[in-house]
Each structure stands twice: as C-alpha cells, then as structure tokens.
Design a protein around this motif. Sequence first.
Motif, PDB file in Angstrom:
ATOM      1  N   ARG A 182       5.399   6.318   0.186  1.00 16.97           N
ATOM      2  CA  ARG A 182       4.448   6.718   1.086  1.00 16.97           C
ATOM      3  C   ARG A 182       3.159   6.123   1.268  1.00 16.97           C
ATOM      4  O   ARG A 182       2.556   5.670   0.344  1.00 16.97           O
ATOM      5  CB  ARG A 182       4.026   8.289   0.579  1.00 16.97           C
ATOM      6  N   ARG A 183       2.535   6.052   2.357  1.00 19.59           N
ATOM      7  CA  ARG A 183       1.178   5.472   2.680  1.00 19.59           C
ATOM      8  C   ARG A 183       0.662   6.462   3.748  1.00 19.59           C
ATOM      9  O   ARG A 183       1.282   6.506   4.718  1.00 19.59           O
ATOM     10  CB  ARG A 183       1.366   4.158   3.150  1.00 19.59           C
ATOM     11  N   GLY A 207       0.827  -1.365  -0.003  1.00 21.64           N
ATOM     12  CA  GLY A 207      -0.093   0.023  -0.170  1.00 21.64           C
ATOM     13  C   GLY A 207       0.763   1.228  -0.229  1.00 21.64           C
ATOM     14  O   GLY A 207       0.187   2.354   0.086  1.00 21.64           O
ATOM     15  N   PHE A 208       2.053   1.055  -0.152  1.00 20.48           N
ATOM     16  CA  PHE A 208       2.880   2.289  -0.193  1.00 20.48           C
ATOM     17  C   PHE A 208       2.953   2.943  -1.945  1.00 20.48           C
ATOM     18  O   PHE A 208       3.468   2.064  -2.544  1.00 20.48           O
ATOM     19  CB  PHE A 208       4.279   2.066   0.263  1.00 20.48           C
ATOM     20  N   GLU A 214       6.228   8.207   5.521  1.00 18.68           N
ATOM     21  CA  GLU A 214       7.283   8.277   4.371  1.00 18.68           C
ATOM     22  C   GLU A 214       8.439   7.645   4.660  1.00 18.68           C
ATOM     23  O   GLU A 214       9.040   7.532   5.688  1.00 18.68           O
ATOM     24  CB  GLU A 214       7.598   9.730   3.829  1.00 18.68           C
TER      25      GLU A 214
END
Length: 123
Positions: free
Chosen positions: A46-47, A28-29, A51
Amino acid sequence: MAARIESVHPVLMSSNVAASILFFGRIGFALAFADSEDDPKYAGVRRGGVELHLQWHDAEQWSHPGDRPTYRFLVDDVDALLQEFQGVGVLPDHAEVRETPWGTREFHVFDPDGNGLQFDQDR
C-alpha cells in the motif's frame, strides 16, 4: 439503488513475490500483508489509498512475457514523484515526464516482472 464500488486492488503477476515486495518498497509502498514471511506467494502493498496485490505465477503462466498489463496511477505532482523514484534508482537516468496529446503529464516504469506502472497528472 446500485451497490457502490469502494476501491480496486489489482493483482499483478510476479515470478518472485519477495523481490516484488522489495521493489515496491523502494517506491514508497509498505507491505500490507503476506501469506508467508519466508517465501510469500501472495502479498499486498500500500501507498496512501492505493493497494496492489502481488501473486506468484510459475513459468508456464508466462507464455506471453511481452503482454504485461499497465496500471495507471493518478498523482498530484508527477514531477516530484519522478524525482523520488530517480532518487531510489528505479528509473533510468534519462527518464522524464512527458506531455501527452490527451492532456496529461506522465512517466512510466516497469516492475521486475514487466508490469507497467504509469504515473500521470492532468495538465
């Protein structure tokens, strides 16, 4: 008045930044930046408000491969996150959330370079 620290962006060692970007994409990043599209040596993912930076290191810098850091992530629903990660195949089938004596519910995963990622929620 002291300066306020806004956030922290840990830098994780990577033997293959492109492979690390793919791994973190599976959990999911999103890619935030990379120094190269073809053969990145430094990138950020990033998620939400988190970061992480991924930096290539050559073989000489891996002299202690078992001595990798672990990064703790505070999450709002550790059970849902475990299911999400199992759904994309980054956890073994027997992975589970565990209750700790210090009051958290947590599970662990390792990235392709052995960096520990620990996801926990207060009980």
